[in-house]
Design an enzyme around this catalytic site. Structure first.
Site, mmCIF file in Angstrom:
data_model
loop_
_atom_site.group_PDB
_atom_site.id
_atom_site.type_symbol
_atom_site.label_atom_id
_atom_site.label_comp_id
_atom_site.label_asym_id
_atom_site.label_seq_id
_atom_site.Cartn_x
_atom_site.Cartn_y
_atom_site.Cartn_z
ATOM 1 N N LYS A 1 -10.155 0.135 -32.934
ATOM 2 C CA LYS A 1 -9.095 -0.505 -33.711
ATOM 3 C C LYS A 1 -7.769 0.097 -33.265
ATOM 4 O O LYS A 1 -7.700 1.281 -32.940
ATOM 5 C CB LYS A 1 -9.298 -0.274 -35.215
ATOM 6 N N HIS B 1 0.799 9.259 18.273
ATOM 7 C CA HIS B 1 1.330 10.390 19.041
ATOM 8 C C HIS B 1 0.684 11.680 18.550
ATOM 9 O O HIS B 1 0.568 11.907 17.344
ATOM 10 C CB HIS B 1 2.852 10.466 18.845
ATOM 11 N N HIS C 1 -1.611 21.149 20.741
ATOM 12 C CA HIS C 1 -0.267 20.927 21.259
ATOM 13 C C HIS C 1 0.107 22.151 22.090
ATOM 14 O O HIS C 1 0.460 23.190 21.547
ATOM 15 C CB HIS C 1 0.716 20.714 20.107
#
Length: 730
Positions: A195, A346, A391
């Site tokens: 409710k 990349h 890298h």
């Protein structure tokens, strides 16, 4: 006027229509036997047909799973499916805000069994593979590596998640909206008595991102409180939700075409389709749409469409801004490779910065999942002659070449087995055993002051190229681009040049048409400037304007640049290859993006409304967005523009603008249109809410819904924009 052409008309209709109109009026949901609604979660799973499913029931009870982060960090945590069927709650050592204790099924990219993630291969050796699973998410969120107490419990989660995700994918937009609003209803029912007091209704409104005036909200509340007891229950709640979810702008459009009887006949629906500019607007097409989207069987039998069916149609993929015909592979795929844009990454192995960030095979898997078709492997000789990837000459972590190749084997090019092209340096035949060569990205560094030292360092440390690796470079041989002037001997088709973004921009400025002609014959790869150490991206549009095919971006960095990339490749089946415009494929073309000629196309967009925008601060009830819409044009420099609407105060649920934005375009075949929703702020930059990007040539005209995406490209369903699009070509 919402549309350029409205016609007042009333036709002679068959006598049966008045009778049908009465019978197809939207019925109120029947009351449950106990006079109250079922719990929202059980209701949601019942609609998904999974309330009795053993795997889903086990997930609802919850499981204690071991979360694995490293060899030393392996903690048992409770995971439990929420009753909305859309989210999973998980335990944390330190309790936090609710939004930080759940994840949503629609944000899951994949569920993998066994040791099929980098984390589990490295740290999960103590657990049998049958007990392990990995939940991989879209965007930048880290994988969730888990081990269950038993193999059967692991399988329950694998099977259960698969069933729930399949049901979620099969939902219509209307079903998703219904699911979404009832999940918030369940949360707003503070004492779970099924409710709703007015206080709980106000809480619900804030949850769904609307700050409604108290008097208006209470009036709406009382209109639905037929029992007059200051509580809504059962059908009263459903009636309130129906009022809340009304779409007045759709009703207005529907009624203008349907007239007084409030149902669309097939000829009236055909007239709407014709005004939309639909290529396939025929009576048979209108009849087929009624059969597909009309929910009322009586109306369907009489070839009539009610308002509900009309809304179902406009919220479906066929009513979306993106042309459904362009979502499958529809372009000619037999042209030379230089005639296609190719989705490219990349330094794919990186998950963060270029200098000290971690490398991971998971970055390759995520790139492939985003449709990337050109990935980068920086190969170096590791300890004991084992090839590694990282890298070079930085502090980024190292991963094994063999692990990356395995990830490529398992997750890439499932339909292109035997057709993988390797681009790399080719040793001269006379020096194949002991020759040295520069790295693939040094060929254009001459004259770029801040990169000269970097290039010199690379030359000094250049590694000997393996003859075996050199032999793989057959169709894509790295070659320095020395000049764009015609050479006495034309370059070979297999020769590929790599340019930094700065060198590419210089060529665009100084020799735009020559660069376009070069790219009509040769492949060109562009990569980010070395100074972008934080893995920021550049705009790929500049490079696409001159026909560069391999425009490499840092896929790990969200932003408008990656939105453009996703928008470029959202078409053609998301295969990662998109045919370039004809002006960029002709070897003798005169096209120059700096001088594209006079305007040839007018794009007019009416921004009408938005629906169910996400709440940016879910933990702060009073935080309601003030949305505005910005439309951006990305193309040749003279076409680039952006215009925005006013902001709407305190309404992210159903804001309304009704504003017109117009653009003049000179090179429409190159244009990407980006729709952005932001939360307006007077004292600081606006906050991002959602966006969607697509090619102008794939943008459908007429009344269209735009289904918004998050920063990471995940669906924000059921959040949409509703617009009217008109494209006039001269």
């Amino acid at each position: 006027m919402l549309c350029g052409r409205w016609r007042s008309r009333r036709r002679q209709e068959p006598p049966v229509r008045a009778q049908v109109a009465a019978s197809v009026a939207l019925p109120r949901p029947p009351a449950s036997q106990n006079g109250s609604t079922k719990r929202s979660g059980l209701r949601a799973l019942k609609k998904m047909g999974l309330t009795e499913d053993e795997d889903v029931c086990a997930m609802l009870r919850g499981s204690r799973l071991c979360k694995i982060r490293s060899r030393t960090w392996q903690k048992e945590r409770l995971y439990r499916l929420q009753e909305d069927g859309l989210s999973v709650w998980f335990q944390r050592r330190i309790p936090r805000a609710r939004s930080q204790h759940i994840f949503f099924l629609q944000h899951i990219e994949a569920v993998r069994e066994g040791h099929q993630s980098e984390g589990l291969r490295r740290f999960g050796g103590a657990f049998d593979p049958g007990r392990c699973l990995t939940i991989a998410f879209k965007g930048r969120r880290k994988n969730l590596d888990l081990a269950a107490p038993t193999a059967e419990e692991a399988q329950r989660w694998v099977r259960g998640l698969a069933k729930l995700r399949a049901r979620l994918d099969a939902m219509s937009q209307r079903e998703r909206l219904d699911h979404w609003i009832h999940s918030y209803l369940h949360r707003a029912d503070s004492n779970q008595d099924s409710k709703m007091s007015f206080k709980e209704i106000k809480n619900l409104l804030r949850m769904v991102n609307v700050d409604m005036n108290d008097m208006y909200a209470y009036r709406l509340f009382k209109e639905c409180d037929h029992s007059n007891n200051e509580r809504l229950e059962g059908t009263e709640i459903e009636e309130f939700l129906l009022q809340l979810l009304k779409r007045p702008e759709l009703e207005e459009i529907f009624h203008r075409y349907s007239g007084e009887d409030r149902v669309l006949s097939a000829p009236e629906l055909l007239e709407f389709l014709e005004d939309q500019g639909e290529d396939s607007a025929t009576l048979a097409r209108a009849q087929q749409l009624i059969r597909t989207y009309e929910l009322n069987e009586t109306a369907k039998q009489h070839e009539l469409m009610t308002l509900d069916g009309f809304m179902m149609y406009l919220l479906s993929p066929e009513g979306a801004a993106l042309d459904p015909a362009h979502t499958c592979m529809f372009q000619d795929m037999d042209q030379p490779l230089s005639h296609y844009y190719i989705s490219s990454s990349h330094n794919t192995y990186l998950t963060d910065s270029q200098i000290g960030g971690p490398s991971s095979t998971e970055a390759y898997i995520r790139a492939f999942a985003q449709g990337c078709r050109c990935v980068e492997l920086d190969c170096w000789e590791g300890p004991g002659g084992e090839p590694i990837i990282y890298h070079g000459h930085t502090l980024t972590s190292k991963i094994l070449f063999r692990d990356v190749i395995q990830a490529v084997r398992d997750h890439a090019f499932t339909q292109l087995k035997g057709r993988v092209l390797v681009k790399g340096k080719k040793l001269p035949a006379a020096r194949s055993e002991d020759g040295r060569a520069l790295s693939d990205r040094e060929e254009d560094e001459e004259g770029e002051e801040e990169e000269v030292m970097e290039a010199a360092e690379h030359r000094r440390r250049a590694q000997q190229i393996s003859p075996e690796l050199s032999a793989l470079a057959v169709y894509c041989c790295a070659t320095r681009l020395r000049t764009l002037r015609p050479a006495p001997v034309p370059p070979l088709p297999c020769q590929v040049s790599s340019l930094s973004e700065r060198k590419a921009k210089k060529l665009i400025r100084e020799a735009g048409n020559s660069f376009v002609r070069h790219n009509a014959r040769q492949l060109t790869r562009v990569y980010p400037l070395g100074l972008r150490m934080n893995s920021a991206n550049y705009s790929p549009q500049e490079m696409w304007n001159v026909g560069c095919q391999l425009v490499a971006l840092n896929f790990q960095t969200p932003g408008y640049e990656m939105d453009l990339n996703a928008g470029r490749f959202v078409i053609n089946g998301q295969c990662g290859y998109v045919l370039k415009p004809a002006c960029l494929r002709q070897p003798d073309t005169n096209f120059d993006p700096e001088c594209p000629g006079p305007p040839r196309t007018t794009l007019t967009i009416q921004v009408l409304t938005a629906q169910q925008l996400p709440k940016l601060n879910a933990e702060k009830p009073s935080s309601i967005v003030d949305p505005l819409v910005r439309v951006e044009i990305h193309g040749v420099p003279m076409d680039c523009a952006q215009k925005e609407t006013n902001y709407v105060l305190n309404n992210g649920f159903n804001p309304r603008w009704g504003q017109t934005l117009q653009f003049q375009l000179r090179a429409p075949d190159l244009v990407l249109v980006r729709f952005v929703v932001e939360d307006y702020d007077t004292t600081s930059p606006n906050d991002f809410v959602g966006q969607f990007t697509l090619p102008l040539n794939s943008l459908k005209q007429g009344y269209r819904h735009i289904h918004l995406l998050s920063k990471d490209g995940a669906s924000l369903s059921p959040a949409t924009l509703f617009v009217h699009v008109q494209i006039q070509r001269s």
